[in-house]
Design a protein around this motif. Structure first.
Motif, PDB file in Angstrom:
ATOM      1  N   THR A   1       5.170   8.847   2.455  1.00  0.00           N
ATOM      2  CA  THR A   1       4.476   9.844   1.600  1.00  0.00           C
ATOM      3  C   THR A   1       3.249  10.404   1.995  1.00  0.00           C
ATOM      4  O   THR A   1       2.351   9.297   2.391  1.00  0.00           O
ATOM      5  CB  THR A   1       4.233   8.785   0.359  1.00  0.00           C
ATOM      6  OG1 THR A   1       5.554   8.308  -0.221  1.00  0.00           O
ATOM      7  CG2 THR A   1       3.833   9.687  -0.919  1.00  0.00           C
TER       8      THR A   1
ATOM      9  N   LYS B   1       9.228  16.582  -6.445  1.00  0.00           N
ATOM     10  CA  LYS B   1      10.882  17.054  -6.315  1.00  0.00           C
ATOM     11  C   LYS B   1      11.622  16.014  -5.673  1.00  0.00           C
ATOM     12  O   LYS B   1      11.288  14.714  -5.195  1.00  0.00           O
ATOM     13  CB  LYS B   1      10.817  18.125  -5.220  1.00  0.00           C
ATOM     14  CG  LYS B   1      10.189  19.312  -5.716  1.00  0.00           C
ATOM     15  CD  LYS B   1      10.554  20.055  -7.083  1.00  0.00           C
ATOM     16  CE  LYS B   1       9.737  21.381  -7.203  1.00  0.00           C
ATOM     17  NZ  LYS B   1      10.219  22.110  -8.220  1.00  0.00           N
ATOM     18  N   ASN B   2      12.934  15.981  -5.817  1.00  0.00           N
ATOM     19  CA  ASN B   2      14.049  15.057  -5.291  1.00  0.00           C
ATOM     20  C   ASN B   2      14.452  15.713  -3.734  1.00  0.00           C
ATOM     21  O   ASN B   2      14.530  16.818  -3.613  1.00  0.00           O
ATOM     22  CB  ASN B   2      14.923  14.959  -6.260  1.00  0.00           C
ATOM     23  CG  ASN B   2      14.731  14.153  -7.379  1.00  0.00           C
ATOM     24  OD1 ASN B   2      13.842  13.086  -7.525  1.00  0.00           O
ATOM     25  ND2 ASN B   2      15.240  14.441  -8.418  1.00  0.00           N
ATOM     26  N   PRO B   3      15.023  14.479  -3.180  1.00  0.00           N
ATOM     27  CA  PRO B   3      15.380  15.145  -1.766  1.00  0.00           C
ATOM     28  C   PRO B   3      16.745  15.711  -2.147  1.00  0.00           C
ATOM     29  O   PRO B   3      17.378  15.528  -3.130  1.00  0.00           O
ATOM     30  CB  PRO B   3      15.550  13.732  -1.194  1.00  0.00           C
ATOM     31  CG  PRO B   3      15.504  12.901  -1.865  1.00  0.00           C
ATOM     32  CD  PRO B   3      14.675  13.071  -3.340  1.00  0.00           C
TER      33      PRO B   3
ATOM     34  N   ARG C   1      20.598  16.159  -1.834  1.00  0.00           N
ATOM     35  CA  ARG C   1      21.655  15.225  -1.857  1.00  0.00           C
ATOM     36  C   ARG C   1      22.501  15.060  -0.711  1.00  0.00           C
ATOM     37  O   ARG C   1      23.031  13.895  -0.218  1.00  0.00           O
ATOM     38  CB  ARG C   1      22.714  15.572  -2.878  1.00  0.00           C
ATOM     39  CG  ARG C   1      22.197  15.607  -4.090  1.00  0.00           C
ATOM     40  CD  ARG C   1      23.380  15.775  -5.361  1.00  0.00           C
ATOM     41  NE  ARG C   1      22.551  15.891  -6.702  1.00  0.00           N
ATOM     42  CZ  ARG C   1      22.889  15.058  -7.594  1.00  0.00           C
ATOM     43  NH1 ARG C   1      23.778  14.111  -7.465  1.00  0.00           N
ATOM     44  NH2 ARG C   1      22.345  15.231  -8.960  1.00  0.00           N
TER      45      ARG C   1
ATOM     46  N   ALA D   1      11.189  16.281   0.586  1.00  0.00           N
ATOM     47  CA  ALA D   1      11.202  16.586  -0.480  1.00  0.00           C
ATOM     48  C   ALA D   1       9.391  16.818  -0.961  1.00  0.00           C
ATOM     49  O   ALA D   1       8.593  16.176  -0.405  1.00  0.00           O
ATOM     50  CB  ALA D   1      11.081  15.482  -1.665  1.00  0.00           C
TER      51      ALA D   1
ATOM     52  N   TRP E   1      13.292   2.111   4.297  1.00  0.00           N
ATOM     53  CA  TRP E   1      14.147   2.969   3.425  1.00  0.00           C
ATOM     54  C   TRP E   1      15.606   2.511   3.886  1.00  0.00           C
ATOM     55  O   TRP E   1      15.729   2.514   5.302  1.00  0.00           O
ATOM     56  CB  TRP E   1      14.011   4.262   3.404  1.00  0.00           C
ATOM     57  CG  TRP E   1      14.757   4.964   2.817  1.00  0.00           C
ATOM     58  CD1 TRP E   1      15.143   5.188   1.639  1.00  0.00           C
ATOM     59  CD2 TRP E   1      15.735   5.810   3.781  1.00  0.00           C
ATOM     60  NE1 TRP E   1      16.342   6.374   1.854  1.00  0.00           N
ATOM     61  CE2 TRP E   1      16.844   6.572   2.826  1.00  0.00           C
ATOM     62  CE3 TRP E   1      15.957   6.160   4.862  1.00  0.00           C
ATOM     63  CZ2 TRP E   1      17.591   7.229   3.230  1.00  0.00           C
ATOM     64  CZ3 TRP E   1      16.892   7.037   5.574  1.00  0.00           C
ATOM     65  CH2 TRP E   1      17.743   7.663   4.501  1.00  0.00           C
TER      66      TRP E   1
ATOM     67  N   SER F   1      15.685  13.430   5.456  1.00  0.00           N
ATOM     68  CA  SER F   1      15.485  14.310   4.185  1.00  0.00           C
ATOM     69  C   SER F   1      14.168  14.683   3.971  1.00  0.00           C
ATOM     70  O   SER F   1      13.249  13.749   4.344  1.00  0.00           O
ATOM     71  CB  SER F   1      16.000  13.417   2.940  1.00  0.00           C
ATOM     72  OG  SER F   1      16.168  14.477   2.231  1.00  0.00           O
TER      73      SER F   1
ATOM     74  N   ARG G   1       7.157  13.749   0.709  1.00  0.00           N
ATOM     75  CA  ARG G   1       7.743  12.810   1.137  1.00  0.00           C
ATOM     76  C   ARG G   1       8.776  13.152   2.405  1.00  0.00           C
ATOM     77  O   ARG G   1       9.413  14.190   2.079  1.00  0.00           O
ATOM     78  CB  ARG G   1       8.509  11.767   0.160  1.00  0.00           C
ATOM     79  CG  ARG G   1       7.550  10.969  -0.914  1.00  0.00           C
ATOM     80  CD  ARG G   1       8.456  10.698  -2.072  1.00  0.00           C
ATOM     81  NE  ARG G   1       9.099  11.985  -2.793  1.00  0.00           N
ATOM     82  CZ  ARG G   1      10.061  11.539  -3.554  1.00  0.00           C
ATOM     83  NH1 ARG G   1      10.689  10.313  -3.682  1.00  0.00           N
ATOM     84  NH2 ARG G   1      10.597  12.478  -4.159  1.00  0.00           N
TER      85      ARG G   1
ATOM     86  N   SER H   1       6.275  17.418  -3.160  1.00  0.00           N
ATOM     87  CA  SER H   1       5.805  16.693  -4.351  1.00  0.00           C
ATOM     88  C   SER H   1       6.395  17.049  -5.683  1.00  0.00           C
ATOM     89  O   SER H   1       6.451  17.889  -6.099  1.00  0.00           O
ATOM     90  CB  SER H   1       3.983  16.849  -4.408  1.00  0.00           C
ATOM     91  OG  SER H   1       3.366  16.038  -5.516  1.00  0.00           O
TER      92      SER H   1
ATOM     93  N   TRP I   1      11.797  11.183   4.817  1.00  0.00           N
ATOM     94  CA  TRP I   1      12.641  10.135   5.128  1.00  0.00           C
ATOM     95  C   TRP I   1      13.178  10.217   6.508  1.00  0.00           C
ATOM     96  O   TRP I   1      13.597  11.364   6.879  1.00  0.00           O
ATOM     97  CB  TRP I   1      13.972  10.161   4.111  1.00  0.00           C
ATOM     98  CG  TRP I   1      13.685   9.627   2.774  1.00  0.00           C
ATOM     99  CD1 TRP I   1      13.804   8.565   2.343  1.00  0.00           C
ATOM    100  CD2 TRP I   1      13.045  10.670   1.671  1.00  0.00           C
ATOM    101  NE1 TRP I   1      13.327   8.556   1.003  1.00  0.00           N
ATOM    102  CE2 TRP I   1      13.022   9.714   0.442  1.00  0.00           C
ATOM    103  CE3 TRP I   1      12.854  11.420   1.655  1.00  0.00           C
ATOM    104  CZ2 TRP I   1      12.580  10.210  -0.736  1.00  0.00           C
ATOM    105  CZ3 TRP I   1      12.365  12.413   0.488  1.00  0.00           C
ATOM    106  CH2 TRP I   1      12.328  11.384  -0.699  1.00  0.00           C
TER     107      TRP I   1
END
Length: 152
Positions: free
Chosen positions: A38, A139-141, A143, A135, A26, A133, A44, A137, A46
């Motif tokens: 993941t 969902k988005n991380p 910002r 998230a 990434w 970051s 997830r 399952s 990062w």
């Protein structure tokens, strides 16, 4: 080891790790290297990835690496992952890869302001995987970088 070699090694080890569905590279404009992990739950994580070369006081390790610790439970009773559980789990999974390039893996101190995992490498260099970051399952991380959920 080069940054790319460390990244490739971590991906290879973590892709086989317990409760990990996938590990991949990434990057973005401010972080040229990192990992996205993941988990089997779909959550997830990062991480950034940086390395530091050996300094004069560091020597290449010739003694055998310590035995890998048992991989601790990743999920709490609600099926969520805390940053501390992720740190301990990833450190144990990286040591459990039994690769001669990694001599030690450790979770950052608890309570860490910025959680992550550190690696001591056989050539005397080090690698650092600070969490950027998370998230849950589906969902988005967040910002904003370094916004780590208490559970994901």
């Amino acid at each position: 080891m080069s940054l790319q070699e460390v990244q490739d090694l971590c991906i290879e080890i973590l892709a086989k790790g317990p409760d990990i569905a996938e590990a991949d590279s990434w990057s973005n404009s401010t972080r040229p290297s990192g990992l996205v992990i993941t988990y089997s739950s779909g959550a997830r994580l990062w991480t950034a990835l940086t390395t530091a070369g050996a300094i004069a006081s560091d020597r290449a390790r010739t003694d055998p690496a310590p035995a890998a610790p048992p991989v601790p439970a990743l999920y709490d009773s609600a099926g969520k992952i805390s940053p501390r559980r992720a740190e301990l789990h990833l450190a144990a999974a990286l040591m459990g890869g039994h690769t001669p390039e990694i001599t030690s893996a450790y979770a950052y101190a608890n309570p860490a302001r910025h959680p992550g995992v550190g690696l001591f490498l056989a050539d005397g260099s080090r690698a650092f995987l600070p969490f950027v970051s998370t998230a849950a399952s589906g969902k988005n991380p967040a910002r904003s970088p370094f916004t780590i959920d208490a559970a994901f």
